[in-house]
Design a protein around this motif. Structure first.
Motif, PDB file in Angstrom:
ATOM      1  N   LEU A 447       1.129  -1.006  -0.051  1.00  0.00           N
ATOM      2  CA  LEU A 447       0.724   0.427   0.272  1.00  0.00           C
ATOM      3  C   LEU A 447       0.955   1.383  -0.220  1.00  0.00           C
ATOM      4  N   GLN A 448       2.023   1.151   0.295  1.00  0.00           N
ATOM      5  CA  GLN A 448       2.927   2.652   0.834  1.00  0.00           C
ATOM      6  C   GLN A 448       3.533   2.882  -0.455  1.00  0.00           C
ATOM      7  N   MET A 449       3.457   1.593  -1.799  1.00  0.00           N
ATOM      8  CA  MET A 449       4.840   1.678  -2.681  1.00  0.00           C
ATOM      9  C   MET A 449       2.917   2.624  -3.864  1.00  0.00           C
ATOM     10  N   LEU A 450       2.102   2.139  -3.616  1.00  0.00           N
ATOM     11  CA  LEU A 450       0.981   2.672  -4.066  1.00  0.00           C
ATOM     12  C   LEU A 450       1.045   4.483  -3.671  1.00  0.00           C
ATOM     13  N   LEU A 451       0.369   4.847  -2.711  1.00  0.00           N
ATOM     14  CA  LEU A 451       0.483   5.812  -1.952  1.00  0.00           C
ATOM     15  C   LEU A 451       1.620   6.513  -2.702  1.00  0.00           C
ATOM     16  N   GLU A 452       2.301   5.982  -2.769  1.00  0.00           N
ATOM     17  CA  GLU A 452       3.814   7.271  -3.320  1.00  0.00           C
ATOM     18  C   GLU A 452       3.605   7.349  -4.135  1.00  0.00           C
ATOM     19  N   GLN A 453       3.532   5.983  -5.524  1.00  0.00           N
ATOM     20  CA  GLN A 453       3.188   6.964  -6.654  1.00  0.00           C
ATOM     21  C   GLN A 453       1.988   7.168  -7.121  1.00  0.00           C
ATOM     22  N   SER A 454       0.693   7.943  -5.781  1.00  0.00           N
ATOM     23  CA  SER A 454       0.200   9.018  -5.825  1.00  0.00           C
ATOM     24  C   SER A 454       0.444  10.050  -5.707  1.00  0.00           C
ATOM     25  N   GLY A 455       1.742  10.404  -5.308  1.00  0.00           N
ATOM     26  CA  GLY A 455       1.968  11.640  -4.094  1.00  0.00           C
ATOM     27  C   GLY A 455       1.811  11.277  -2.492  1.00  0.00           C
ATOM     28  N   ILE A 456       1.042  10.466  -2.243  1.00  0.00           N
ATOM     29  CA  ILE A 456       0.895  10.718  -0.749  1.00  0.00           C
ATOM     30  C   ILE A 456       2.056   9.770   0.026  1.00  0.00           C
ATOM     31  N   GLU A 457       2.489  10.788   1.031  1.00  0.00           N
ATOM     32  CA  GLU A 457       4.214  10.128   1.663  1.00  0.00           C
ATOM     33  C   GLU A 457       3.231   9.506   2.713  1.00  0.00           C
ATOM     34  N   ALA A 458       3.597   8.180   2.416  1.00  0.00           N
ATOM     35  CA  ALA A 458       3.359   7.352   3.855  1.00  0.00           C
ATOM     36  C   ALA A 458       4.372   7.133   4.529  1.00  0.00           C
ATOM     37  N   GLU A 459       3.782   6.569   5.707  1.00  0.00           N
ATOM     38  CA  GLU A 459       5.245   6.344   6.445  1.00  0.00           C
ATOM     39  C   GLU A 459       4.678   5.035   6.793  1.00  0.00           C
ATOM     40  N   ILE A 460       5.356   4.115   7.846  1.00  0.00           N
ATOM     41  CA  ILE A 460       4.812   2.398   8.135  1.00  0.00           C
ATOM     42  C   ILE A 460       5.226   2.696  10.049  1.00  0.00           C
ATOM     43  N   PRO A 461       4.960   2.907  10.877  1.00  0.00           N
ATOM     44  CA  PRO A 461       5.258   3.267  11.768  1.00  0.00           C
ATOM     45  C   PRO A 461       6.179   1.993  12.690  1.00  0.00           C
ATOM     46  N   ALA A 462       6.503   2.257  13.995  1.00  0.00           N
ATOM     47  CA  ALA A 462       6.915   1.163  14.198  1.00  0.00           C
ATOM     48  C   ALA A 462       6.417   1.257  15.668  1.00  0.00           C
TER      49      ALA A 462
END
Length: 469
Positions: A447-462
């Protein structure tokens, strides 16, 4: 500057918990978003048993998106350890909590009773349950319910608004306007977003303004099958089970999934396509929730209810005449005398407890049995072992060969699929920061990769990560 700390449901699906610390004029105001139970194996048990420390005494409010235990199941433990402030939720969530938390406390008491018998025989120290019924009652007394779209003032100058998430009865998207650094930051938590294709629930609301979005990612790596294909597959499995002469076992979550499965069975029945003679709902909690759904039918999707013309009456006998609700242990055990022609719906949905285990003992080793998996199976659960192809499993102290034919039907999911998740977060203007929670690592990365392709910065927190708003 106000901060958010990730305390659960990070790089995993269960155990939802996030601590919001609001920088007030003279002091820090602490609010807890969610207080969920970890599910799946010994690591989850250890996480659930961990003390909250000073947190219960420091909190000023708890905000809850919905009633599933992975979002709410540790609330009574929080109260047991000293929390006595308000718990903000919707009315539907408050009604579900009464059923679900009482059931959880009852099951814990039984499990601890059996565990302590073994410990006493073997000279081991005795254990206590995470919480008891008296803790549940205190928790329910702290609940304050609100309608969708109703602004609520919280401590620290925070404003809360619930929006319909379309997941289960009372489920909400949580919108928080939070003072931070002299400005107001808008934090939106998706909760569990519903699947627009699923029945009974309305579609999740779309929001358009946010500075920061916490988004579930359970199915971030895939879409669900179209509902019409899913229903045809389901009908075919039931037909095959009838031809093979075996029973159909459906482990189902008591809230949401059970009611949806009953809906589809009723449609098949009224279409003359249901060959089985009896449908058993073998879960006291699921029975109570199903009755609650009928009482709260004005909150459900009216178009779905019109299909069976039960919107006005809520008559369960018209809904599915061959349905039998088995409340007592004796009624449940009597089902084991039926060797074919029955559909048995029982909890738990991930096969990690509940009456479904008893039915496994009598049906899992029969090739004529059809086991229909209709929900997400978290890592470490018995359901996940079976879905992953285990040939033998341990059930209630016995090793069983998995000879039943296993069918995983993902199209019944009450969660949004990948396309719906992208559409929901894509509706926000100005591309807010996104943090992916409630998902396993593979689904989150996809999902993170697809969001980045859409111009949305997405992080996966720990776990333990802390961010500024």
């Amino acid at each position: 500057m106000s901060t958010l700390t990730f305390q659960g449901a990070v790089k995993e699906v269960t155990g939802s918990r996030y601590l919001l610390e609001v920088d007030g004029d003279r002091r820090i105001h602490r609010l807890l978003l969610e207080c969920g139970l970890h599910q799946g194996g010994t690591d989850a048990d250890a996480a659930n048993a961990r003390s909250f420390g000073r947190l219960p005494g420091e909190l000023e409010a708890v905000v809850l998106s919905h009633g599933h235990l992975d979002h709410s199941g540790l609330l009574p433990k929080l109260v047991r350890e000293g929390y006595d402030g308000p718990i903000h939720c919707t009315r539907g969530t408050r009604d579900l909590l009464e059923i679900m938390l009482q059931d959880a406390a009852f099951i814990m008491a039984k499990d601890v009773e059996w565990e302590n018998k073994w410990r006493k025989r073997n000279g081991k120290p005795l254990i206590e349950p995470l919480y008891e019924l008296k803790d549940v009652e205190r928790t329910l007394s702290l609940c304050t319910s609100h309608g969708y779209g109703q602004p609520v003032s919280l401590s620290g100058g925070v404003t809360l608004v619930f929006h319909d998430a379309g997941h289960i009865l009372g489920s909400a998207i949580v919108e928080l306007a939070v003072p931070s650094g002299g400005q107001t930051r808008r934090l939106v938590f998706s909760g569990d977003l519903g699947n627009p294709s699923s029945v009974l629930m309305k579609d999740p609301e779309k929001l358009y303004e946010a500075d920061l979005v916490l988004m579930e990612s359970t199915y971030g790596d895939r879409d669900h099958r179209p509902l019409d294909e899913t229903l045809e597959e389901f009908a075919q499995v039931l037909e095959e089970a009838h031809a093979a002469g075996g029973n159909v076992l459906i482990p189902a979550f008591a809230v949401g999934r059970t009611q949806e499965i009953l809906y589809h069975l009723s449609v098949l029945y009224h279409e003359g396509r249901l060959r089985q003679q009896l449908v058993f709902l073998d879960s006291p909690m699921a029975i109570k929730v199903t009755e609650l759904y009928h009482r709260a039918r004005k909150s459900l999707d009216p178009d779905d209810l019109k299909v069976l013309n039960v919107a006005a009456s809520g008559d369960t006998h018209r809904y599915l005449p061959i349905l039998r609700m088995t409340r007592t242990v004796e009624e449940s055990m009597a089902i084991n005398r039926i060797h074919g022609g029955a559909i048995i719906i029982a909890g738990a949905g991930m096969c990690n407890g509940g009456r479904i285990l008893q039915h496994f003992r009598y049906n899992l080793e029969k090739p004529s049995t059809r086991l229909v998996i209709v929900g997400f199976q978290a890592g470490g659960t018995l359901g996940r072992q079976i879905v992953d192809g285990a040939e033998r499993v341990r059930v209630m102290g016995r090793d069983l060969a998995v000879k039943a034919r296993v069918h995983t039907i993902g199209g019944f999911s009450a969660h949004a699929g990948q396309t719906q998740l992208l559409g929901w977060v894509g509706a926000f203007r100005h591309r807010p920061r996104a943090y992916l929670v409630h998902g396993e690592p593979g689904a989150q990365r996809a999902l993170q990769m697809l969001l980045e392709q859409s111009g949305i910065e997405a992080e996966i927190p720990a776990y333990g990560d802390r961010i500024e708003l």
